[in-house]
Design a protein around this motif. Structure first.
Motif, PDB file in Angstrom:
ATOM      1  N   LEU A  32      15.717  18.059 -10.163  1.00  0.00           N
ATOM      2  CA  LEU A  32      14.955  17.755  -8.947  1.00  0.00           C
ATOM      3  C   LEU A  32      15.890  17.772  -7.753  1.00  0.00           C
ATOM      4  CD1 LEU A  32      12.122  15.272  -8.405  1.00  0.00           C
ATOM      5  CD2 LEU A  32      14.118  15.103  -6.903  1.00  0.00           C
ATOM      6  N   PHE A  33      15.406  18.353  -6.672  1.00  0.00           N
ATOM      7  CA  PHE A  33      16.221  18.569  -5.478  1.00  0.00           C
ATOM      8  C   PHE A  33      15.499  18.006  -4.261  1.00  0.00           C
ATOM      9  CE2 PHE A  33      18.849  21.774  -7.635  1.00  0.00           C
ATOM     10  CZ  PHE A  33      18.008  22.171  -8.658  1.00  0.00           C
ATOM     11  N   TRP A  34      16.268  17.413  -3.362  1.00  0.00           N
ATOM     12  CA  TRP A  34      15.762  17.003  -2.053  1.00  0.00           C
ATOM     13  C   TRP A  34      16.463  17.827  -0.974  1.00  0.00           C
ATOM     14  CZ3 TRP A  34      11.679  14.085  -0.860  1.00  0.00           C
ATOM     15  CH2 TRP A  34      11.205  13.171  -1.799  1.00  0.00           C
ATOM     16  N   TYR A  35      15.659  18.459  -0.104  1.00  0.00           N
ATOM     17  CA  TYR A  35      16.172  19.251   1.004  1.00  0.00           C
ATOM     18  C   TYR A  35      15.643  18.688   2.318  1.00  0.00           C
ATOM     19  CZ  TYR A  35      17.287  23.080  -2.292  1.00  0.00           C
ATOM     20  OH  TYR A  35      17.795  23.849  -3.317  1.00  0.00           O
ATOM     21  N   ARG A  36      16.372  18.982   3.380  1.00  0.00           N
ATOM     22  CA  ARG A  36      15.929  18.664   4.728  1.00  0.00           C
ATOM     23  C   ARG A  36      15.947  19.957   5.552  1.00  0.00           C
ATOM     24  NH1 ARG A  36      19.278  14.368   8.292  1.00  0.00           N
ATOM     25  NH2 ARG A  36      20.905  15.942   7.999  1.00  0.00           N
ATOM     26  N   GLN A  37      14.904  20.161   6.324  1.00  0.00           N
ATOM     27  CA  GLN A  37      14.818  21.361   7.154  1.00  0.00           C
ATOM     28  C   GLN A  37      14.649  20.975   8.614  1.00  0.00           C
ATOM     29  OE1 GLN A  37      11.352  24.000   6.692  1.00  0.00           O
ATOM     30  NE2 GLN A  37      12.706  25.769   6.860  1.00  0.00           N
ATOM     31  N   ASN A  52      17.261  12.938 -14.522  1.00  0.00           N
ATOM     32  CA  ASN A  52      17.140  11.669 -13.802  1.00  0.00           C
ATOM     33  C   ASN A  52      18.476  11.141 -13.287  1.00  0.00           C
ATOM     34  OD1 ASN A  52      14.570  11.972 -14.875  1.00  0.00           O
ATOM     35  ND2 ASN A  52      14.864  10.404 -16.438  1.00  0.00           N
ATOM     36  N   VAL A  53      19.558  11.848 -13.506  1.00  0.00           N
ATOM     37  CA  VAL A  53      20.884  11.397 -13.083  1.00  0.00           C
ATOM     38  C   VAL A  53      21.298  12.170 -11.840  1.00  0.00           C
ATOM     39  CG1 VAL A  53      23.314  11.251 -13.720  1.00  0.00           C
ATOM     40  CG2 VAL A  53      21.543  10.816 -15.444  1.00  0.00           C
ATOM     41  N   PRO A  54      21.755  11.474 -10.783  1.00  0.00           N
ATOM     42  CA  PRO A  54      22.228  12.206  -9.601  1.00  0.00           C
ATOM     43  C   PRO A  54      23.494  12.989  -9.935  1.00  0.00           C
ATOM     44  CG  PRO A  54      22.678   9.850  -9.391  1.00  0.00           C
ATOM     45  CD  PRO A  54      21.857  10.012 -10.626  1.00  0.00           C
ATOM     46  N   LYS A  68      16.523   7.944  -5.447  1.00  0.00           N
ATOM     47  CA  LYS A  68      16.449   7.448  -6.813  1.00  0.00           C
ATOM     48  C   LYS A  68      15.509   8.320  -7.627  1.00  0.00           C
ATOM     49  CE  LYS A  68      17.263   2.575  -5.672  1.00  0.00           C
ATOM     50  NZ  LYS A  68      16.729   1.197  -5.742  1.00  0.00           N
ATOM     51  N   MET A  69      15.736   8.309  -8.922  1.00  0.00           N
ATOM     52  CA  MET A  69      14.828   8.982  -9.832  1.00  0.00           C
ATOM     53  C   MET A  69      14.698   8.094 -11.065  1.00  0.00           C
ATOM     54  SD  MET A  69      14.658  12.937 -10.935  1.00  0.00           S
ATOM     55  CE  MET A  69      13.152  13.574 -11.667  1.00  0.00           C
ATOM     56  N   PRO A  70      13.809   7.125 -11.013  1.00  0.00           N
ATOM     57  CA  PRO A  70      13.701   6.137 -12.096  1.00  0.00           C
ATOM     58  C   PRO A  70      13.169   6.716 -13.403  1.00  0.00           C
ATOM     59  CG  PRO A  70      11.982   5.807 -10.456  1.00  0.00           C
ATOM     60  CD  PRO A  70      12.906   6.846  -9.898  1.00  0.00           C
ATOM     61  N   ASN A  71      12.429   7.819 -13.308  1.00  0.00           N
ATOM     62  CA  ASN A  71      11.947   8.478 -14.532  1.00  0.00           C
ATOM     63  C   ASN A  71      11.735   9.958 -14.244  1.00  0.00           C
ATOM     64  OD1 ASN A  71       9.109   8.856 -13.565  1.00  0.00           O
ATOM     65  ND2 ASN A  71       9.146   6.600 -13.576  1.00  0.00           N
ATOM     66  N   ALA A  72      11.351  10.692 -15.257  1.00  0.00           N
ATOM     67  CA  ALA A  72      11.282  12.149 -15.139  1.00  0.00           C
ATOM     68  C   ALA A  72      10.150  12.628 -14.245  1.00  0.00           C
ATOM     69  CB  ALA A  72      11.122  12.764 -16.530  1.00  0.00           C
ATOM     70  N   SER A  73       9.250  11.737 -13.868  1.00  0.00           N
ATOM     71  CA  SER A  73       8.090  12.187 -13.111  1.00  0.00           C
ATOM     72  C   SER A  73       8.023  11.622 -11.702  1.00  0.00           C
ATOM     73  CB  SER A  73       6.801  11.826 -13.856  1.00  0.00           C
ATOM     74  OG  SER A  73       6.722  10.443 -14.046  1.00  0.00           O
ATOM     75  N   PHE A  74       9.115  11.027 -11.226  1.00  0.00           N
ATOM     76  CA  PHE A  74       9.039  10.397  -9.919  1.00  0.00           C
ATOM     77  C   PHE A  74      10.420  10.268  -9.285  1.00  0.00           C
ATOM     78  CE2 PHE A  74       7.074   8.112  -6.629  1.00  0.00           C
ATOM     79  CZ  PHE A  74       7.759   6.932  -6.363  1.00  0.00           C
ATOM     80  N   SER A  75      10.465  10.561  -7.992  1.00  0.00           N
ATOM     81  CA  SER A  75      11.700  10.376  -7.239  1.00  0.00           C
ATOM     82  C   SER A  75      11.355   9.899  -5.833  1.00  0.00           C
ATOM     83  CB  SER A  75      12.496  11.676  -7.152  1.00  0.00           C
ATOM     84  OG  SER A  75      13.664  11.518  -6.365  1.00  0.00           O
ATOM     85  N   THR A  76      12.261   9.136  -5.236  1.00  0.00           N
ATOM     86  CA  THR A  76      12.088   8.688  -3.861  1.00  0.00           C
ATOM     87  C   THR A  76      13.332   9.003  -3.051  1.00  0.00           C
ATOM     88  OG1 THR A  76      12.950   6.485  -4.359  1.00  0.00           O
ATOM     89  CG2 THR A  76      10.560   6.794  -4.500  1.00  0.00           C
ATOM     90  N   LEU A  77      13.097   9.262  -1.783  1.00  0.00           N
ATOM     91  CA  LEU A  77      14.166   9.402  -0.794  1.00  0.00           C
ATOM     92  C   LEU A  77      13.885   8.364   0.284  1.00  0.00           C
ATOM     93  CD1 LEU A  77      16.628  11.024   0.310  1.00  0.00           C
ATOM     94  CD2 LEU A  77      14.979  12.426   1.562  1.00  0.00           C
ATOM     95  N   LYS A  78      14.844   7.467   0.493  1.00  0.00           N
ATOM     96  CA  LYS A  78      14.647   6.368   1.420  1.00  0.00           C
ATOM     97  C   LYS A  78      15.628   6.479   2.576  1.00  0.00           C
ATOM     98  CE  LYS A  78      13.545   2.501  -0.409  1.00  0.00           C
ATOM     99  NZ  LYS A  78      13.538   1.195  -1.139  1.00  0.00           N
ATOM    100  N   ILE A  79      15.126   6.184   3.754  1.00  0.00           N
ATOM    101  CA  ILE A  79      15.966   6.139   4.945  1.00  0.00           C
ATOM    102  C   ILE A  79      15.800   4.748   5.561  1.00  0.00           C
ATOM    103  CG2 ILE A  79      16.557   7.215   7.149  1.00  0.00           C
ATOM    104  CD1 ILE A  79      14.901   9.665   6.273  1.00  0.00           C
TER     105      ILE A  79
END
Lengths: 114, 113
Positions: A32-37, A52-54, A68-79
């Motif tokens: 899983l990847f997080w990008y910013r545009q 699930n590991v960064p 965070k990625m607490p499980n295989a089906s969910f991730s959050t990006l917090k600011i």
């Protein structure tokens, strides 16, 4: 297949507030990847996870950002706290597992920090 | 560090005309190469990718791209564009053994009737 799901699609907040972006990857995908545009910087990889590991967070701009990625089906990006310069479109993408695998992108979250 | 250059920020093409979008990369070995398309308000969608073998690869929506090692290029082509091809196009590179994608700055394609 529903594809990569992101929520919310749009977020408007005031400077100093906490913002949480959410992502549900495609079932069975292990990366899983997080990008910013942004107009100024284009498309930047912030962080990516495998199983699930960064793996690499070198693109995270500063300590205000966390993922965070607490499980295989969910991730959050917090600011926290958010700043006007964080205004951008944030994309989540997922892929099966390996280098060269196709990354499937979500529709993005457009964040505006006033 | 590897880099991807898309020298054309904006291209305008008449409907039915041919199209070529340029992409150059800087990397010692042959990386994995990708072209993605982004329609307004949408995420990115893969058009095609090159790993090895035949240097001319076919993708979706009638697009193709040719890898030229001597020129470090991976240009995207379409023989006849349609109005629905108007979008932003991104070239990307993936280090071998590394899942990270490095994207070019994108080329915005406008189609005129």
């Amino acid at each position: 297949d529903a594809g990569v799901i992101q929520s919310p699609r749009h977020e408007v907040t005031e400077m100093g507030q906490e913002v949480t972006l959410r992502c549900k990857p495609i079932s069975g995908h292990n990366s899983l990847f997080w990008y910013r545009q942004t107009m100024m910087r284009g498309l930047e990889l912030l962080i990516y996870f495998n199983n699930n590991v960064p793996i690499d967070d070198s693109g995270m701009p500063e300590d205000r950002f966390s993922a965070k990625m607490p499980n295989a089906s969910f991730s959050t990006l917090k600011i926290q706290p958010s700043e006007p310069r964080d205004s951008a479109v944030y994309f989540c993408a997922s892929s099966l597992d390996a280098s060269g695998d196709t990354q499937y992108f979500g529709p993005g979250t457009r964040l505006t920090v006033l | 560090a590897q880099s991807v250059t898309q020298p054309d920020i904006h291209i305008t093409v008449s409907e039915g005309a041919s199209l070529e979008l340029r992409c150059n990369y800087s990397y010692g070995a042959t990386p994995y190469l990708f072209w993605y398309v982004q329609s307004p308000g949408q995420g990115l969608q893969l058009l095609l990718k090159y790993f090895s073998g035949d240097t001319l690869v076919q993708g979706i929506k009638g697009f193709e791209a040719e890898f030229k090692r001597s020129q470090s290029s991976f240009n995207l082509r379409k023989p006849s564009v349609h109005w629905s091809d108007a979008a932003e196009y991104f070239c990307a590179v993936d280090d071998f053994g590394n899942e990270k994608l490095t994207f070019g700055t994108g080329t915005r394609l406008t189609i005129i009737p």
